[in-house]
Design a protein around this motif. Structure first.
Motif, PDB file in Angstrom:
ATOM      1  N   SER A  42      46.079  43.203  31.468  1.00  0.00           N
ATOM      2  CA  SER A  42      46.148  41.747  31.535  1.00  0.00           C
ATOM      3  C   SER A  42      44.774  41.086  31.690  1.00  0.00           C
ATOM      4  CB  SER A  42      47.058  41.339  32.699  1.00  0.00           C
ATOM      5  OG  SER A  42      46.512  41.826  33.907  1.00  0.00           O
ATOM      6  N   LEU A  43      43.711  41.764  31.266  1.00  0.00           N
ATOM      7  CA  LEU A  43      42.389  41.144  31.311  1.00  0.00           C
ATOM      8  C   LEU A  43      42.382  39.970  30.340  1.00  0.00           C
ATOM      9  CD1 LEU A  43      39.437  41.342  32.419  1.00  0.00           C
ATOM     10  CD2 LEU A  43      38.910  42.634  30.354  1.00  0.00           C
ATOM     11  N   SER A  44      42.083  38.815  30.850  1.00  0.00           N
ATOM     12  CA  SER A  44      42.117  37.609  30.021  1.00  0.00           C
ATOM     13  C   SER A  44      40.885  37.513  29.123  1.00  0.00           C
ATOM     14  CB  SER A  44      42.185  36.366  30.908  1.00  0.00           C
ATOM     15  OG  SER A  44      40.944  36.193  31.580  1.00  0.00           O
ATOM     16  N   ASN A  45      41.002  36.690  28.109  1.00  0.00           N
ATOM     17  CA  ASN A  45      39.850  36.404  27.252  1.00  0.00           C
ATOM     18  C   ASN A  45      38.729  35.769  28.056  1.00  0.00           C
ATOM     19  OD1 ASN A  45      40.708  37.427  24.778  1.00  0.00           O
ATOM     20  ND2 ASN A  45      41.888  35.594  24.328  1.00  0.00           N
ATOM     21  N   ALA A  46      39.082  34.946  29.021  1.00  0.00           N
ATOM     22  CA  ALA A  46      38.072  34.308  29.868  1.00  0.00           C
ATOM     23  C   ALA A  46      37.287  35.360  30.647  1.00  0.00           C
ATOM     24  CB  ALA A  46      38.738  33.318  30.831  1.00  0.00           C
ATOM     25  N   HIS A  47      37.990  36.337  31.206  1.00  0.00           N
ATOM     26  CA  HIS A  47      37.293  37.400  31.935  1.00  0.00           C
ATOM     27  C   HIS A  47      36.473  38.276  30.987  1.00  0.00           C
ATOM     28  CE1 HIS A  47      40.274  36.571  35.225  1.00  0.00           C
ATOM     29  NE2 HIS A  47      39.109  36.552  35.863  1.00  0.00           N
ATOM     30  N   ALA A  48      37.024  38.545  29.811  1.00  0.00           N
ATOM     31  CA  ALA A  48      36.308  39.369  28.836  1.00  0.00           C
ATOM     32  C   ALA A  48      34.991  38.713  28.432  1.00  0.00           C
ATOM     33  CB  ALA A  48      37.182  39.615  27.609  1.00  0.00           C
ATOM     34  N   VAL A  49      35.038  37.420  28.155  1.00  0.00           N
ATOM     35  CA  VAL A  49      33.819  36.728  27.728  1.00  0.00           C
ATOM     36  C   VAL A  49      32.824  36.610  28.889  1.00  0.00           C
ATOM     37  CG1 VAL A  49      34.459  34.290  28.070  1.00  0.00           C
ATOM     38  CG2 VAL A  49      33.039  34.924  26.145  1.00  0.00           C
ATOM     39  N   ARG A  50      33.324  36.526  30.105  1.00  0.00           N
ATOM     40  CA  ARG A  50      32.423  36.509  31.273  1.00  0.00           C
ATOM     41  C   ARG A  50      31.756  37.870  31.460  1.00  0.00           C
ATOM     42  NH1 ARG A  50      32.915  33.533  35.736  1.00  0.00           N
ATOM     43  NH2 ARG A  50      30.798  34.259  36.008  1.00  0.00           N
ATOM     44  N   LEU A  51      32.490  38.948  31.226  1.00  0.00           N
ATOM     45  CA  LEU A  51      31.895  40.285  31.307  1.00  0.00           C
ATOM     46  C   LEU A  51      30.852  40.474  30.206  1.00  0.00           C
ATOM     47  CD1 LEU A  51      35.091  42.350  32.136  1.00  0.00           C
ATOM     48  CD2 LEU A  51      33.108  42.011  33.625  1.00  0.00           C
ATOM     49  N   TRP A  52      31.167  39.994  28.999  1.00  0.00           N
ATOM     50  CA  TRP A  52      30.169  40.045  27.928  1.00  0.00           C
ATOM     51  C   TRP A  52      28.908  39.299  28.357  1.00  0.00           C
ATOM     52  CZ3 TRP A  52      27.715  35.974  25.627  1.00  0.00           C
ATOM     53  CH2 TRP A  52      26.824  36.311  24.616  1.00  0.00           C
ATOM     54  N   GLU A  53      29.095  38.127  28.958  1.00  0.00           N
ATOM     55  CA  GLU A  53      27.955  37.310  29.386  1.00  0.00           C
ATOM     56  C   GLU A  53      27.060  38.065  30.366  1.00  0.00           C
ATOM     57  OE1 GLU A  53      27.200  32.933  31.372  1.00  0.00           O
ATOM     58  OE2 GLU A  53      28.873  34.152  32.087  1.00  0.00           O
ATOM     59  N   GLN A  54      27.667  38.808  31.293  1.00  0.00           N
ATOM     60  CA  GLN A  54      26.872  39.589  32.244  1.00  0.00           C
ATOM     61  C   GLN A  54      26.042  40.649  31.526  1.00  0.00           C
ATOM     62  OE1 GLN A  54      26.535  39.219  35.714  1.00  0.00           O
ATOM     63  NE2 GLN A  54      27.427  37.256  35.097  1.00  0.00           N
ATOM     64  N   ASN A  55      26.645  41.327  30.566  1.00  0.00           N
ATOM     65  CA  ASN A  55      25.912  42.306  29.763  1.00  0.00           C
ATOM     66  C   ASN A  55      24.787  41.632  28.980  1.00  0.00           C
ATOM     67  OD1 ASN A  55      27.191  45.147  29.743  1.00  0.00           O
ATOM     68  ND2 ASN A  55      28.950  43.774  29.674  1.00  0.00           N
ATOM     69  N   TYR A  56      25.108  40.507  28.375  1.00  0.00           N
ATOM     70  CA  TYR A  56      24.127  39.761  27.579  1.00  0.00           C
ATOM     71  C   TYR A  56      22.926  39.339  28.437  1.00  0.00           C
ATOM     72  CZ  TYR A  56      21.949  35.860  25.166  1.00  0.00           C
ATOM     73  OH  TYR A  56      21.027  35.012  24.608  1.00  0.00           O
ATOM     74  N   GLN A  57      23.199  38.765  29.596  1.00  0.00           N
ATOM     75  CA  GLN A  57      22.113  38.283  30.451  1.00  0.00           C
ATOM     76  C   GLN A  57      21.203  39.423  30.912  1.00  0.00           C
ATOM     77  OE1 GLN A  57      24.193  36.046  33.477  1.00  0.00           O
ATOM     78  NE2 GLN A  57      24.146  34.180  32.255  1.00  0.00           N
ATOM     79  N   ARG A  58      21.795  40.550  31.239  1.00  0.00           N
ATOM     80  CA  ARG A  58      20.967  41.691  31.650  1.00  0.00           C
ATOM     81  C   ARG A  58      20.109  42.189  30.480  1.00  0.00           C
ATOM     82  NH1 ARG A  58      22.995  44.063  36.688  1.00  0.00           N
ATOM     83  NH2 ARG A  58      24.698  42.722  37.334  1.00  0.00           N
ATOM     84  N   GLY A  59      20.719  42.289  29.312  1.00  0.00           N
ATOM     85  CA  GLY A  59      19.964  42.720  28.141  1.00  0.00           C
ATOM     86  C   GLY A  59      18.878  41.733  27.754  1.00  0.00           C
TER      87      GLY A  59
END
Length: 174
Positions: A42-59
């Motif tokens: 049940s991981l929402s799209n909102a949570h998925a995009v927030r997790l992507w954002e964390q990866n993006y910011q670190r990179g």
């Protein structure tokens, strides 16, 4: 070869290889893991995009300085070996190969700007809206396709510093 050239060789080659692995891990491991969990639970799209954002910011904070350091080391090495006329295993002098390695490694920056900016900006906008709980149904439907597009583009981007590491390796093995 002088110690400074040896240091430049080690720093440039290992930094380019590390950078490729760091970038590629996002497309091969991290983002696919997010999309798999999203599909399986049940991981929402909102949570998925927030997790992507964390990866993006670190990179985004780590990778450009590493690329610059690798390219600077390789550029210095190419310059310092410019008078070496001995051919490498592939029949080319080491200096041009190392210069190609420097450019290839640093190419992640223009590649990101030219090919990934639009997708990055769309995902960042969705992440900002997700933080405020303002994602619309239509916007959340875009998350899967944007993550898939980003993952594909990022895979290509990860090849650039690997090509640099390979070119540098061929140049210094001679």
């Amino acid at each position: 070869m002088s110690s400074i050239n040896t240091i430049a060789k080690i720093v440039g080659l290992t930094s380019a290889a590390w950078l490729s692995g760091n970038i590629s891990a996002l497309s091969l491991i991290s983002i696919p893991a997010i999309t798999n969990v999203k599909q399986d639970s049940s991981l929402s799209n909102a949570h998925a995009v927030r997790l992507w954002e964390q990866n993006y910011q670190r990179g985004a904070s780590q990778n450009p300085p590493i690329a610059l350091g690798a390219a600077a080391s390789l550029g210095f090495l190419a310059w310092s070996l410019r008078s070496v006329h001995t051919a490498t295993l592939v029949g080319v002098r080491p200096s041009p190969l190392i210069a190609i390695a420097a450019v290839s490694t640093m190419a992640i920056v223009p590649f990101t700007v030219a090919f990934m900016r639009s997708t990055n900006n769309k995902l960042l906008t969705l992440a900002a809206k997700a933080k405020k709980d303002e994602l619309s149904v239509t916007e959340t439907e875009d998350v899967d396709s944007l993550l898939e597009k980003w993952t594909s583009l990022n895979r290509l981007r990860g090849v650039l510093p690997m090509a640099g590491a390979v070119a540098a390796c061929i140049a210094v093995i001679a």
